[in-house]
Design a protein around this motif. Structure first.
Motif, PDB file in Angstrom:
ATOM      1  N   ILE A 186       0.842  -1.207   0.000  1.00 11.66           N
ATOM      2  CA  ILE A 186       0.000   0.000   0.000  1.00 11.66           C
ATOM      3  C   ILE A 186       0.872   1.250   0.000  1.00 11.66           C
ATOM      4  CG2 ILE A 186      -1.617   1.351   1.392  1.00 11.66           C
ATOM      5  CD1 ILE A 186      -2.900  -1.343   2.208  1.00 11.66           C
ATOM      6  N   LEU A 187       1.943   1.259   0.791  1.00  9.49           N
ATOM      7  CA  LEU A 187       2.847   2.416   0.834  1.00  9.49           C
ATOM      8  C   LEU A 187       3.526   2.630  -0.508  1.00  9.49           C
ATOM      9  CD1 LEU A 187       4.254   4.593   2.561  1.00  9.49           C
ATOM     10  CD2 LEU A 187       6.006   2.888   3.055  1.00  9.49           C
ATOM     11  N   PHE A 188       3.980   1.557  -1.145  1.00 11.38           N
ATOM     12  CA  PHE A 188       4.618   1.684  -2.467  1.00 11.38           C
ATOM     13  C   PHE A 188       3.629   2.213  -3.501  1.00 11.38           C
ATOM     14  CE2 PHE A 188       5.758   0.015  -6.637  1.00 11.38           C
ATOM     15  CZ  PHE A 188       7.004   0.607  -6.776  1.00 11.38           C
ATOM     16  N   ALA A 189       2.398   1.709  -3.479  1.00 13.98           N
ATOM     17  CA  ALA A 189       1.383   2.187  -4.420  1.00 13.98           C
ATOM     18  C   ALA A 189       1.099   3.670  -4.197  1.00 13.98           C
ATOM     19  CB  ALA A 189       0.105   1.366  -4.280  1.00 13.98           C
ATOM     20  N   PHE A 190       1.011   4.083  -2.956  1.00 14.87           N
ATOM     21  CA  PHE A 190       0.782   5.497  -2.638  1.00 14.87           C
ATOM     22  C   PHE A 190       1.922   6.361  -3.160  1.00 14.87           C
ATOM     23  CE2 PHE A 190       1.381   9.104   0.244  1.00 14.87           C
ATOM     24  CZ  PHE A 190       0.142   9.707   0.142  1.00 14.87           C
ATOM     25  N   MET A 191       3.156   5.928  -2.907  1.00 18.52           N
ATOM     26  CA  MET A 191       4.309   6.703  -3.384  1.00 18.52           C
ATOM     27  C   MET A 191       4.335   6.767  -4.905  1.00 18.52           C
ATOM     28  SD  MET A 191       7.327   5.625  -0.771  1.00 18.52           S
ATOM     29  CE  MET A 191       8.551   6.396  -1.804  1.00 18.52           C
ATOM     30  N   TYR A 192       3.985   5.673  -5.574  1.00 18.67           N
ATOM     31  CA  TYR A 192       4.010   5.663  -7.034  1.00 18.67           C
ATOM     32  C   TYR A 192       2.987   6.641  -7.604  1.00 18.67           C
ATOM     33  CZ  TYR A 192       3.602   4.167 -11.837  1.00 18.67           C
ATOM     34  OH  TYR A 192       3.555   4.166 -13.208  1.00 18.67           O
ATOM     35  N   PHE A 193       1.745   6.585  -7.128  1.00 14.25           N
ATOM     36  CA  PHE A 193       0.691   7.405  -7.715  1.00 14.25           C
ATOM     37  C   PHE A 193       0.759   8.873  -7.301  1.00 14.25           C
ATOM     38  CE2 PHE A 193      -1.335   3.262  -8.433  1.00 14.25           C
ATOM     39  CZ  PHE A 193      -1.615   3.415  -9.781  1.00 14.25           C
ATOM     40  N   PHE A 194       1.372   9.190  -6.176  1.00 18.69           N
ATOM     41  CA  PHE A 194       1.402  10.571  -5.734  1.00 18.69           C
ATOM     42  C   PHE A 194       2.766  11.236  -5.842  1.00 18.69           C
ATOM     43  CE2 PHE A 194      -2.405   9.000  -3.611  1.00 18.69           C
ATOM     44  CZ  PHE A 194      -3.300   9.968  -4.008  1.00 18.69           C
ATOM     45  N   MET A 195       3.826  10.473  -6.134  1.00 11.37           N
ATOM     46  CA  MET A 195       5.148  11.075  -6.231  1.00 11.37           C
ATOM     47  C   MET A 195       5.856  10.743  -7.540  1.00 11.37           C
ATOM     48  SD  MET A 195       6.447  10.481  -2.338  1.00 11.37           S
ATOM     49  CE  MET A 195       7.972  11.379  -2.535  1.00 11.37           C
ATOM     50  N   ILE A 196       5.962   9.481  -7.871  1.00 15.24           N
ATOM     51  CA  ILE A 196       6.766   9.073  -9.020  1.00 15.24           C
ATOM     52  C   ILE A 196       6.043   9.343 -10.332  1.00 15.24           C
ATOM     53  CG2 ILE A 196       7.862   7.094 -10.140  1.00 15.24           C
ATOM     54  CD1 ILE A 196       8.246   5.936  -7.290  1.00 15.24           C
ATOM     55  N   ARG A 197       4.785   8.957 -10.430  1.00 11.36           N
ATOM     56  CA  ARG A 197       4.030   9.109 -11.681  1.00 11.36           C
ATOM     57  C   ARG A 197       3.880  10.578 -12.104  1.00 11.36           C
ATOM     58  NH1 ARG A 197      -2.042   8.070 -12.584  1.00 11.36           N
ATOM     59  NH2 ARG A 197      -2.168   7.822 -14.819  1.00 11.36           N
ATOM     60  N   PRO A 198       3.494  11.512 -11.212  1.00  7.09           N
ATOM     61  CA  PRO A 198       3.404  12.912 -11.631  1.00  7.09           C
ATOM     62  C   PRO A 198       4.747  13.494 -12.073  1.00  7.09           C
ATOM     63  CG  PRO A 198       2.204  12.598  -9.599  1.00  7.09           C
ATOM     64  CD  PRO A 198       2.954  11.333  -9.873  1.00  7.09           C
ATOM     65  N   GLN A 199       5.830  13.061 -11.426  1.00  5.71           N
ATOM     66  CA  GLN A 199       7.142  13.554 -11.806  1.00  5.71           C
ATOM     67  C   GLN A 199       7.512  13.066 -13.210  1.00  5.71           C
ATOM     68  OE1 GLN A 199      10.254  12.357  -9.146  1.00  5.71           O
ATOM     69  NE2 GLN A 199      11.672  13.877  -9.930  1.00  5.71           N
ATOM     70  N   LYS A 228       5.371  12.328 -15.611  1.00  2.00           N
ATOM     71  CA  LYS A 228       4.517  13.059 -16.556  1.00  2.00           C
ATOM     72  C   LYS A 228       5.068  14.461 -16.801  1.00  2.00           C
ATOM     73  CE  LYS A 228      -0.090  11.673 -16.622  1.00  2.00           C
ATOM     74  NZ  LYS A 228      -1.458  11.826 -16.152  1.00  2.00           N
ATOM     75  N   GLU A 229       5.538  15.123 -15.752  1.00  3.69           N
ATOM     76  CA  GLU A 229       6.108  16.467 -15.889  1.00  3.69           C
ATOM     77  C   GLU A 229       7.377  16.426 -16.729  1.00  3.69           C
ATOM     78  OE1 GLU A 229       6.116  20.489 -15.558  1.00  3.69           O
ATOM     79  OE2 GLU A 229       4.574  19.171 -14.758  1.00  3.69           O
ATOM     80  N   GLN A 230       8.204  15.409 -16.537  1.00  3.13           N
ATOM     81  CA  GLN A 230       9.421  15.274 -17.332  1.00  3.13           C
ATOM     82  C   GLN A 230       9.095  15.029 -18.800  1.00  3.13           C
ATOM     83  OE1 GLN A 230      12.487  15.818 -16.225  1.00  3.13           O
ATOM     84  NE2 GLN A 230      13.273  15.531 -18.284  1.00  3.13           N
ATOM     85  N   MET A 279       8.072  19.728 -24.868  1.00  8.36           N
ATOM     86  CA  MET A 279       8.122  21.179 -25.058  1.00  8.36           C
ATOM     87  C   MET A 279       9.461  21.581 -25.672  1.00  8.36           C
ATOM     88  SD  MET A 279       8.075  24.167 -22.164  1.00  8.36           S
ATOM     89  CE  MET A 279       9.608  23.600 -21.475  1.00  8.36           C
ATOM     90  N   LEU A 280      10.550  21.015 -25.184  1.00 10.88           N
ATOM     91  CA  LEU A 280      11.868  21.370 -25.707  1.00 10.88           C
ATOM     92  C   LEU A 280      12.103  20.794 -27.100  1.00 10.88           C
ATOM     93  CD1 LEU A 280      14.087  21.073 -22.515  1.00 10.88           C
ATOM     94  CD2 LEU A 280      13.209  23.136 -23.613  1.00 10.88           C
ATOM     95  N   SER A 281      11.481  19.672 -27.425  1.00  9.04           N
ATOM     96  CA  SER A 281      11.652  19.110 -28.769  1.00  9.04           C
ATOM     97  C   SER A 281      10.903  19.937 -29.814  1.00  9.04           C
ATOM     98  CB  SER A 281      11.191  17.657 -28.805  1.00  9.04           C
ATOM     99  OG  SER A 281       9.799  17.581 -28.622  1.00  9.04           O
ATOM    100  N   GLU A 282       9.858  20.652 -29.403  1.00  7.34           N
ATOM    101  CA  GLU A 282       9.089  21.495 -30.321  1.00  7.34           C
ATOM    102  C   GLU A 282       9.611  22.928 -30.371  1.00  7.34           C
ATOM    103  OE1 GLU A 282       5.117  21.168 -28.876  1.00  7.34           O
ATOM    104  OE2 GLU A 282       4.909  19.080 -29.504  1.00  7.34           O
ATOM    105  N   SER A 321      12.411  27.046 -19.037  1.00  8.13           N
ATOM    106  CA  SER A 321      11.322  26.497 -18.226  1.00  8.13           C
ATOM    107  C   SER A 321       9.960  26.630 -18.889  1.00  8.13           C
ATOM    108  CB  SER A 321      11.292  27.168 -16.853  1.00  8.13           C
ATOM    109  OG  SER A 321      11.005  28.535 -16.990  1.00  8.13           O
ATOM    110  N   ASP A 322       9.809  27.549 -19.851  1.00 10.84           N
ATOM    111  CA  ASP A 322       8.522  27.704 -20.520  1.00 10.84           C
ATOM    112  C   ASP A 322       8.748  28.261 -21.919  1.00 10.84           C
ATOM    113  OD1 ASP A 322       5.782  27.587 -20.808  1.00 10.84           O
ATOM    114  OD2 ASP A 322       5.415  29.517 -19.855  1.00 10.84           O
ATOM    115  N   VAL A 323       7.898  27.853 -22.856  1.00 11.25           N
ATOM    116  CA  VAL A 323       7.993  28.296 -24.249  1.00 11.25           C
ATOM    117  C   VAL A 323       6.645  28.849 -24.672  1.00 11.25           C
ATOM    118  CG1 VAL A 323       8.398  27.569 -26.638  1.00 11.25           C
ATOM    119  CG2 VAL A 323       9.732  26.554 -24.793  1.00 11.25           C
TER     120      VAL A 323
END
Length: 109
Positions: free
Chosen positions: A27-40, A42-44, A50-53, A98-100
């Motif tokens: 449960i702790l690993f699933a929580f960390m994945y969905f709230f910490m690793i996955r959003p990071q 997606k942002e990357q 953005m940089l490729s365009e 950081s932004d285009v």
């Protein structure tokens, strides 16, 4: 006889303790994945796309807070022109952007 029953009860409680602990770790690993690793991740991916365009003439915001216009692009380096007098041209890494904002997007606003 009573000692054997006590040992069996202790072994059963120990097995239930391990199962509960493993369940909480999952449960702790699933929580960390969905709230910490996955959003990071997606942002990357968003920043990478953005940089490729990135194209010449785009207005960019650097990580240090400066706005400028891209005038040349190499593999991982861009030359950005700052200021209204067009005399300040600085080469920088793409990672420092950081932004285009595309020119057609700016015209619509």
């Amino acid at each position: 006889m009573l000692a054997i029953l006590a040992d069996a009860a202790t072994a059963g409680a120990s097995a239930a303790g391990w199962g509960g602990m493993i369940l909480w770790l999952v449960i702790l690993f699933a929580f960390m994945y969905f709230f910490m690793i996955r959003p990071q991740k997606k942002e990357q991916q968003k920043k990478t796309s953005m940089l490729s365009e990135l194209a010449v003439g785009d207005t960019v915001l650097t990580t240090s807070g400066f706005y400028g216009t891209v005038i040349d692009i190499d593999d991982d380096t861009v030359i950005v022109e700052f200021g209204s007098n067009k005399n300040c041209r600085i080469p920088m890494q793409k990672a420092a952007i950081s932004d285009v904002e595309k020119p057609e997007t700016a015209a619509e606003k």
